[in-house]
Scaffold this motif. Structure first.
Motif, PDB file in Angstrom:
ATOM      1  N   TRP A 158      11.440 -32.619  29.278  1.00  0.00           N
ATOM      2  CA  TRP A 158      12.852 -32.430  29.638  1.00  0.00           C
ATOM      3  C   TRP A 158      13.470 -33.692  30.234  1.00  0.00           C
ATOM      4  CZ3 TRP A 158      12.413 -27.054  32.478  1.00  0.00           C
ATOM      5  CH2 TRP A 158      12.071 -26.071  31.537  1.00  0.00           C
ATOM      6  N   ILE A 159      12.674 -34.717  30.489  1.00  0.00           N
ATOM      7  CA  ILE A 159      13.207 -35.980  31.015  1.00  0.00           C
ATOM      8  C   ILE A 159      13.910 -36.709  29.869  1.00  0.00           C
ATOM      9  CG2 ILE A 159      12.668 -38.199  32.081  1.00  0.00           C
ATOM     10  CD1 ILE A 159      10.154 -36.914  33.261  1.00  0.00           C
ATOM     11  N   GLY A 160      15.144 -37.129  30.102  1.00  0.00           N
ATOM     12  CA  GLY A 160      15.904 -37.848  29.081  1.00  0.00           C
ATOM     13  C   GLY A 160      15.328 -39.227  28.808  1.00  0.00           C
ATOM     14  N   ASP A 161      15.552 -39.730  27.587  1.00  0.00           N
ATOM     15  CA  ASP A 161      15.037 -41.050  27.201  1.00  0.00           C
ATOM     16  C   ASP A 161      15.554 -42.158  28.103  1.00  0.00           C
ATOM     17  OD1 ASP A 161      13.531 -39.988  25.154  1.00  0.00           O
ATOM     18  OD2 ASP A 161      15.076 -40.346  23.626  1.00  0.00           O
ATOM     19  N   ASP A 162      16.850 -42.111  28.462  1.00  0.00           N
ATOM     20  CA  ASP A 162      17.395 -43.151  29.335  1.00  0.00           C
ATOM     21  C   ASP A 162      16.775 -43.069  30.728  1.00  0.00           C
ATOM     22  OD1 ASP A 162      18.796 -40.702  29.612  1.00  0.00           O
ATOM     23  OD2 ASP A 162      20.500 -41.718  30.525  1.00  0.00           O
ATOM     24  N   ARG A 170      13.681 -42.099  31.297  1.00  0.00           N
ATOM     25  CA  ARG A 170      12.333 -42.670  31.153  1.00  0.00           C
ATOM     26  C   ARG A 170      12.387 -44.194  31.316  1.00  0.00           C
ATOM     27  NH1 ARG A 170       8.711 -38.895  28.885  1.00  0.00           N
ATOM     28  NH2 ARG A 170       9.816 -37.052  28.197  1.00  0.00           N
ATOM     29  N   GLU A 171      13.416 -44.797  30.742  1.00  0.00           N
ATOM     30  CA  GLU A 171      13.561 -46.253  30.861  1.00  0.00           C
ATOM     31  C   GLU A 171      13.865 -46.655  32.302  1.00  0.00           C
ATOM     32  OE1 GLU A 171      13.721 -50.303  30.219  1.00  0.00           O
ATOM     33  OE2 GLU A 171      12.710 -48.697  29.139  1.00  0.00           O
ATOM     34  N   ARG A 172      14.724 -45.901  32.988  1.00  0.00           N
ATOM     35  CA  ARG A 172      15.024 -46.211  34.396  1.00  0.00           C
ATOM     36  C   ARG A 172      13.780 -46.051  35.267  1.00  0.00           C
ATOM     37  NH1 ARG A 172      19.333 -42.463  35.591  1.00  0.00           N
ATOM     38  NH2 ARG A 172      19.433 -41.978  33.405  1.00  0.00           N
ATOM     39  N   LEU A 173      12.951 -45.053  34.969  1.00  0.00           N
ATOM     40  CA  LEU A 173      11.680 -44.897  35.699  1.00  0.00           C
ATOM     41  C   LEU A 173      10.814 -46.137  35.510  1.00  0.00           C
ATOM     42  CD1 LEU A 173      10.787 -41.192  34.855  1.00  0.00           C
ATOM     43  CD2 LEU A 173      11.395 -42.086  37.110  1.00  0.00           C
ATOM     44  N   ARG A 174      10.721 -46.597  34.253  1.00  0.00           N
ATOM     45  CA  ARG A 174       9.916 -47.777  33.959  1.00  0.00           C
ATOM     46  C   ARG A 174      10.437 -48.990  34.720  1.00  0.00           C
ATOM     47  NH1 ARG A 174       9.950 -52.220  31.831  1.00  0.00           N
ATOM     48  NH2 ARG A 174      12.013 -52.036  30.927  1.00  0.00           N
ATOM     49  N   GLN A 175      11.759 -49.189  34.701  1.00  0.00           N
ATOM     50  CA  GLN A 175      12.350 -50.326  35.404  1.00  0.00           C
ATOM     51  C   GLN A 175      12.140 -50.229  36.917  1.00  0.00           C
ATOM     52  OE1 GLN A 175      16.430 -50.527  34.136  1.00  0.00           O
ATOM     53  NE2 GLN A 175      15.884 -51.198  32.075  1.00  0.00           N
ATOM     54  N   TYR A 176      12.051 -49.015  37.428  1.00  0.00           N
ATOM     55  CA  TYR A 176      11.830 -48.781  38.856  1.00  0.00           C
ATOM     56  C   TYR A 176      10.372 -49.043  39.247  1.00  0.00           C
ATOM     57  CZ  TYR A 176      12.357 -46.225  43.327  1.00  0.00           C
ATOM     58  OH  TYR A 176      12.395 -45.843  44.645  1.00  0.00           O
ATOM     59  N   GLY A 177       9.477 -49.126  38.230  1.00  0.00           N
ATOM     60  CA  GLY A 177       8.070 -49.386  38.503  1.00  0.00           C
ATOM     61  C   GLY A 177       7.181 -48.176  38.386  1.00  0.00           C
ATOM     62  N   ILE A 178       7.688 -47.097  37.795  1.00  0.00           N
ATOM     63  CA  ILE A 178       6.893 -45.890  37.579  1.00  0.00           C
ATOM     64  C   ILE A 178       6.687 -45.724  36.082  1.00  0.00           C
ATOM     65  CG2 ILE A 178       6.806 -43.376  37.803  1.00  0.00           C
ATOM     66  CD1 ILE A 178       8.575 -43.645  40.295  1.00  0.00           C
ATOM     67  N   ALA A 179       5.441 -45.631  35.656  1.00  0.00           N
ATOM     68  CA  ALA A 179       5.167 -45.424  34.234  1.00  0.00           C
ATOM     69  C   ALA A 179       5.675 -44.043  33.848  1.00  0.00           C
ATOM     70  CB  ALA A 179       3.675 -45.539  33.954  1.00  0.00           C
ATOM     71  N   PRO A 180       6.636 -43.985  32.920  1.00  0.00           N
ATOM     72  CA  PRO A 180       7.150 -42.673  32.521  1.00  0.00           C
ATOM     73  C   PRO A 180       6.104 -41.910  31.725  1.00  0.00           C
ATOM     74  CG  PRO A 180       8.136 -44.394  31.184  1.00  0.00           C
ATOM     75  CD  PRO A 180       7.285 -45.075  32.220  1.00  0.00           C
ATOM     76  N   PRO A 181       6.187 -40.592  31.740  1.00  0.00           N
ATOM     77  CA  PRO A 181       5.202 -39.810  30.999  1.00  0.00           C
ATOM     78  C   PRO A 181       5.444 -39.898  29.502  1.00  0.00           C
ATOM     79  CG  PRO A 181       6.900 -38.374  31.847  1.00  0.00           C
ATOM     80  CD  PRO A 181       7.180 -39.747  32.399  1.00  0.00           C
TER      81      PRO A 181
END
Length: 170
Positions: A97-101, A103-114
């Motif tokens: 249910w996490i949106g693609d955008d 997921r990218e913000r999570l990655r940029q924040y330093g958290i590997a998205p699922p």
């Protein structure tokens, strides 16, 4: 569940959804509760009562009350006083249910998205390949099955040597 009496107002559900999109996840401020797919339903009755139903990411989420209060405040900021906030565990929240955008913000924040779990009904016991959110390497190793919250694991990247959190796919 909070309830308040209200005068009748003319409000569309899309306006409430837009307000909820500004409510940050209390543990990850770069994504909202709608980005994470927690908000399941918004209804506005003819009398102006707004009901928001959400699903927490975990049934024992320590931020449950913060999320509920933040939803209520966002709706109250629209001028609504008759508010009901409900939480449901059915269907259970999924990382799909996490949106693609988001997921990218999570990655940029330093958290590997699922990784997406897909349409399967089976829980995968093997961890999916995790990519370092800083350098992109797959040369990572898990250092702890549980991170600061139950929904995350701890990793270290052997390429850039940076530790990071990674979401579990559910």
């Amino acid at each position: 569940m909070e309830e308040h009496t209200s005068s009748t107002i003319n409000l569309q559900p899309s306006t409430v959804w837009a307000a909820l999109a500004s409510v940050p996840d209390p543990e990850i401020p770069v994504v909202s509760i709608t980005d994470m797919g927690m908000v399941r339903d918004v209804t506005v009755s003819d009398a102006g009562r707004v009901t928001v139903t959400f699903t927490p990411t975990f049934s024992g989420c320590p931020a449950l009350h913060v999320i509920r209060d933040s939803i209520e405040q966002a709706v109250r900021d629209l001028g609504v006083t008759d508010i009901e906030v409900k939480s449901t565990l059915t269907p259970p929240w999924t990382t799909d249910w996490i949106g693609d955008d988001a997921r990218e913000r999570l990655r940029q924040y330093g958290i590997a998205p699922p990784a997406p779990t897909g349409e399967g009904q089976l829980i995968q016991l093997d961890a999916e390949p995790t990519r370092c959110p800083r350098c992109g390497s797959l040369n990572v190793r898990m250092t702890a099955s549980f991170g600061p919250t139950l929904c995350k694991r701890m990793y270290v990247c052997d390429a850039c040597r940076e530790p990071f959190e990674g979401f579990k796919s559910l």
